[in-house]
Write a protein that holds these residues in place. Structure first.
Motif, PDB file in Angstrom:
ATOM      1  N   PRO A  10     -63.354   8.743 -20.752  1.00  0.00           N
ATOM      2  CA  PRO A  10     -62.823   7.398 -20.471  1.00  0.00           C
ATOM      3  C   PRO A  10     -61.314   7.292 -20.717  1.00  0.00           C
ATOM      4  CG  PRO A  10     -64.841   7.212 -21.742  1.00  0.00           C
ATOM      5  CD  PRO A  10     -64.466   8.659 -21.712  1.00  0.00           C
ATOM      6  N   THR A  11     -60.826   7.970 -21.750  1.00  0.00           N
ATOM      7  CA  THR A  11     -59.392   7.939 -22.046  1.00  0.00           C
ATOM      8  C   THR A  11     -58.604   8.611 -20.932  1.00  0.00           C
ATOM      9  OG1 THR A  11     -59.911   8.047 -24.399  1.00  0.00           O
ATOM     10  CG2 THR A  11     -57.648   8.529 -23.756  1.00  0.00           C
ATOM     11  N   LEU A  60     -59.576   9.054 -17.826  1.00  0.00           N
ATOM     12  CA  LEU A  60     -59.712   8.222 -16.636  1.00  0.00           C
ATOM     13  C   LEU A  60     -58.783   7.005 -16.714  1.00  0.00           C
ATOM     14  CD1 LEU A  60     -61.231   7.861 -13.984  1.00  0.00           C
ATOM     15  CD2 LEU A  60     -62.959   6.581 -15.241  1.00  0.00           C
ATOM     16  N   PHE A  61     -58.678   6.383 -17.881  1.00  0.00           N
ATOM     17  CA  PHE A  61     -57.783   5.243 -18.067  1.00  0.00           C
ATOM     18  C   PHE A  61     -56.328   5.638 -17.847  1.00  0.00           C
ATOM     19  CE2 PHE A  61     -55.039   2.744 -20.895  1.00  0.00           C
ATOM     20  CZ  PHE A  61     -55.228   1.483 -20.347  1.00  0.00           C
ATOM     21  N   VAL A  62     -55.913   6.763 -18.402  1.00  0.00           N
ATOM     22  CA  VAL A  62     -54.539   7.241 -18.237  1.00  0.00           C
ATOM     23  C   VAL A  62     -54.260   7.550 -16.764  1.00  0.00           C
ATOM     24  CG1 VAL A  62     -52.963   9.146 -18.788  1.00  0.00           C
ATOM     25  CG2 VAL A  62     -54.305   8.083 -20.593  1.00  0.00           C
ATOM     26  N   VAL A 114     -55.713   6.187 -14.077  1.00  0.00           N
ATOM     27  CA  VAL A 114     -55.648   4.931 -13.323  1.00  0.00           C
ATOM     28  C   VAL A 114     -54.331   4.213 -13.595  1.00  0.00           C
ATOM     29  CG1 VAL A 114     -56.669   2.639 -13.103  1.00  0.00           C
ATOM     30  CG2 VAL A 114     -58.136   4.653 -13.103  1.00  0.00           C
ATOM     31  N   VAL A 115     -53.908   4.160 -14.839  1.00  0.00           N
ATOM     32  CA  VAL A 115     -52.640   3.505 -15.184  1.00  0.00           C
ATOM     33  C   VAL A 115     -51.472   4.254 -14.547  1.00  0.00           C
ATOM     34  CG1 VAL A 115     -51.078   2.979 -17.107  1.00  0.00           C
ATOM     35  CG2 VAL A 115     -53.495   2.427 -17.275  1.00  0.00           C
ATOM     36  N   SER A 116     -51.514   5.578 -14.542  1.00  0.00           N
ATOM     37  CA  SER A 116     -50.444   6.371 -13.916  1.00  0.00           C
ATOM     38  C   SER A 116     -50.352   6.092 -12.430  1.00  0.00           C
ATOM     39  CB  SER A 116     -50.654   7.871 -14.098  1.00  0.00           C
ATOM     40  OG  SER A 116     -51.071   8.195 -15.351  1.00  0.00           O
TER      41      SER A 116
END
Length: 123
Positions: A5-6, A8-10, A12-14
């Motif tokens: 999840p971490t 994937l979050f990074v 998506v934010v990128s």
């Protein structure tokens, strides 16, 4: 498994914070004047470099000017800056650049920049 999840979050934010853009440059003779000028002898000097630009924004594919009108606005701005009236000056090496940026089809901005060298005839 906890890192997925971490990561994937990074990712998506990128992707959301990255810039999307496309550039292109054209070297064309869009000038339709019938004046013939001979630049083979040393009868001129380069005195300036001028540019003009115009931009339009589109939201959900709806926006303002079409591409040809945008080019005309940029070209007019460049010629105005060149101050060619009542003098022996001319524009040479006209270059047209286009940049499209944003997140199509939701929002994007098209910018056209036209630049040229100004020469002045000495003889």
């Amino acid at each position: 498994m906890k890192k997925i999840p971490t990561i994937l979050f990074v990712a998506v934010v990128s992707l959301m914070l990255s810039s999307c853009g496309v550039n292109s440059a054209l070297i064309l003779n869009n000038n339709q004047n019938s004046t013939m000028v001979q630049l083979s002898s040393n009868n001129y000097k380069v005195i300036d470099k001028v540019s003009g630009s115009a931009e339009v924004e589109y939201i959900l594919l709806f926006g303002g000017l079409n591409k040809s009108q945008l080019y005309e606005n940029a070209y007019s701005a460049m010629v105005e800056k060149a101050n060619l009236v009542n003098s022996s000056k001319a524009l040479i090496n006209i270059v047209t650049e286009e940049h499209i940026g944003g997140v199509p089809p939701f929002y994007y901005k098209r910018t056209i920049t036209v630049s040229a060298n100004v020469i002045e005839f000495t003889q």
